[in-house]
Scaffold this active site. Structure first.
Site, PDB file in Angstrom:
ATOM      1  CG  HIS A  62      -4.784   9.580   7.811  1.00 41.90           C
ATOM      2  ND1 HIS A  62      -4.263  10.367   7.431  1.00 41.90           N
ATOM      3  CD2 HIS A  62      -4.728   8.068   7.447  1.00 41.90           C
ATOM      4  CE1 HIS A  62      -3.543   8.915   6.117  1.00 41.90           C
ATOM      5  NE2 HIS A  62      -4.217   8.106   6.158  1.00 41.90           N
ATOM      6  CG  ASN A  96      -7.357   2.591   1.574  1.00 37.58           C
ATOM      7  OD1 ASN A  96      -7.492   2.707   2.814  1.00 37.58           O
ATOM      8  ND2 ASN A  96      -6.107   2.356   1.856  1.00 37.58           N
ATOM      9  CG  ASP A 154      -5.254   8.493   2.735  1.00 35.01           C
ATOM     10  OD1 ASP A 154      -4.106   8.690   2.539  1.00 35.01           O
ATOM     11  OD2 ASP A 154      -4.369   6.861   3.731  1.00 35.01           O
ATOM     12  CG  HIS A 234       0.254  10.102   5.294  1.00 42.49           C
ATOM     13  ND1 HIS A 234       0.764  10.403   4.075  1.00 42.49           N
ATOM     14  CD2 HIS A 234      -0.369   9.565   5.206  1.00 42.49           C
ATOM     15  CE1 HIS A 234       0.127  10.294   3.165  1.00 42.49           C
ATOM     16  NE2 HIS A 234      -0.528   9.270   3.451  1.00 42.49           N
ATOM     17  CG  ASP A 307      -1.563   6.452   7.034  1.00 43.32           C
ATOM     18  OD1 ASP A 307      -2.311   5.681   6.720  1.00 43.32           O
ATOM     19  OD2 ASP A 307       0.092   6.649   6.994  1.00 43.32           O
TER      20      ASP A 307
HETATM   21 ZN   LIG Z   1      -1.652   7.843   3.025  1.00 43.97          ZN
END
Ligand SMILES: [Zn+2]
Length: 427
Positions: A62, A96, A154, A234, A307
């Site tokens: 991630h 994204n 995400d 997450h 993340d």
């Molecule tokens: Zn996220």
């Protein structure tokens, strides 16, 4: 023939239930038998790994590498360098970007860019919905053919449960896992910090735990309905851990991951209005942290990740409400998790920590990675579990500097990262 012999390290390879002090041999970019070493020994590099752990290359499933579109925050090249510096040989990047990774053309662009510039393996995910807008499905079959390892929106979350159901059904048909950023837009609204004591005291809008738990519950129902894997990204709230634990006990294909900041920091850290403590989902209460630790200890939460979310200084240096969510993670996560999970709280041992960074993500995403089996690509991470060090963000490889951990003293870190038999980073 070229190669490397890593001498006298503690080889931990959870995929093969191996934990022993032994030499590891690499020949022509692959893990090899000792007997394969022929010819001039001088052509072989020797690495002394005495006192070190020799692990399969770690996988962070991630990260946000920001390209295409936001190269002022991070590039695939700088993000891959940050990964290598953190001990990661493989990273999975989120869609994204701008344009969003919702078409085979953008996936091809990312893969091409990674092949040309990245020192670590970069695996793209594709979007669930077109432009991550949650209104129309992205072409999931074509994304699969283009080589994505999973689909996710995400940063966003599909609110329409019927659309999400169809996404999960398509993903099942093409054999892709679904990853989900769990956020109910109505419950969360404009929330910026965990809804509780500190949000009330500081007058900041609350992001309630129920805003995450409601979507975790939705995902459990859809995983059961469609009989397909949904992975909650997450996870931050105690209620989410409880829901996932109960569903897994019933055999439902649901899983969850944890980021280090949700363990290292509680919501009280926002008192100084420093935007480097603003994340999505937000830092939560101490009770939530305890629940995450229990979830890691009993296997409910099976994957560790960062993340990693780079932002430029001018973007973060604004008032708390207006700042973007997210912090850097790649260069601090292994140290934080080693320090907190293995040394301080003793929730898991180092073998399980390595498993959560290798076997578990490889299994979920069906990757040929995360093992030191003979013949596997020679992606290897050397870890000094007891090395004491201090985080210095001005030394980061990342193109951004948004981390709240500057100056933290930690025990344990990666000291060398090898990708395809080549050292790409060393302390
Ligand atoms: Zn996220």
């Amino acid at each position: 023939m070229s190669g490397t012999i890593i001498r006298n390290g503690r080889v931990i390879d959870p995929a093969n239930k191996r934990d022993e002090v032994v030499d590891l041999t690499i020949v022509d970019g692959r893990i090899a038998q000792r007997s394969e070493v022929r010819g001039q020994r001088s052509e072989f590099e020797e690495i002394d790994a005495k006192g070190l752990i020799v692990a399969p290359g770690l996988i962070d499933m991630h990260v946000h590498l920001r390209e295409p579109g936001f190269g002022h925050k991070e590039t695939i090249e700088s993000g891959a360098r940050a990964a290598a510096a953190g001990g990661f040989t493989t990273v999975v990047c989120m869609p994204n970007t701008s344009p969003a990774a919702d078409s085979p053309a953008t996936i091809a662009w990312i893969k091409d860019r990674a092949a040309q510039t990245a020192c670590a393996n970069v695996l793209p995910t594709g979007a669930i919905s077109k432009d991550l807008a949650g209104e129309e499905l992205a072409p999931i079959g074509s994304l699969s053919q283009a080589g994505v390892v999973a689909i996710t929106d995400d940063g966003h979350c599909v609110q329409n449960h019927e659309l999400m159901r169809r996404a999960v059904e398509y993903a099942r048909m093409v054999g892709l896992p679904v990853l989900d950023h769990c956020q109910d837009y109505n419950l969360v609204a404009n929330g910026v910090v965990h809804e509780g004591y500190w949000s009330t005291l500081l007058g900041l809008r609350g992001w309630p735990a129920a805003g995450e738990e409601a979507i975790v519950m939705r995902n459990i129902l859809l995983a059961e309905l469609c009989d397909h894997q949904i992975h909650c990204q997450h996870v931050s709230a105690a209620g989410s851990v409880r829901l996932i634990r109960e569903a897994r006990a019933r055999g439902i294909k649901i899983s969850g991951e944890v980021c280090p900041h949700h363990i290292a920091l509680a919501d009280e850290a926002i008192q100084n209005f420093d935007t480097n403590y603003k994340m999505n989902p937000p830092l939560r209460s101490k009770a939530d942290i305890d629940a995450l630790l229990e979830g890691i200890a009993d296997g409910t939460l099976s994957i560790l990740c960062s993340d990693h979310a780079p932002h430029a200084e001018f973007e973060k240096e604004v008032e708390f409400d207006a700042a973007p969510f997210g912090i850097l993670g790649l260069e601090t996560e292994l140290g934080l998790f080693l320090d907190l999970l293995v040394h301080k709280h003793r929730k898991i041992d180092i073998v399980r920590l390595i498993e959560m960074y290798t076997v578990e993500p490889a299994k979920l995403l069906k990757l040929e990675a995360g093992t030191l089996s003979i013949g596997a690509a020679a992606d290897v991470t050397l870890i000094d579990p007891d090395l004491e060090w201090t985080i210095k963000i001005d030394k980061f490889q990342s193109a951004s500097r948004n981390s709240p951990f500057d100056g933290w003293k930690l025990k344990g870190r990666a000291v060398r990262t090898i990708v395809g038999g080549k050292t790409v980073w060393a302390v």
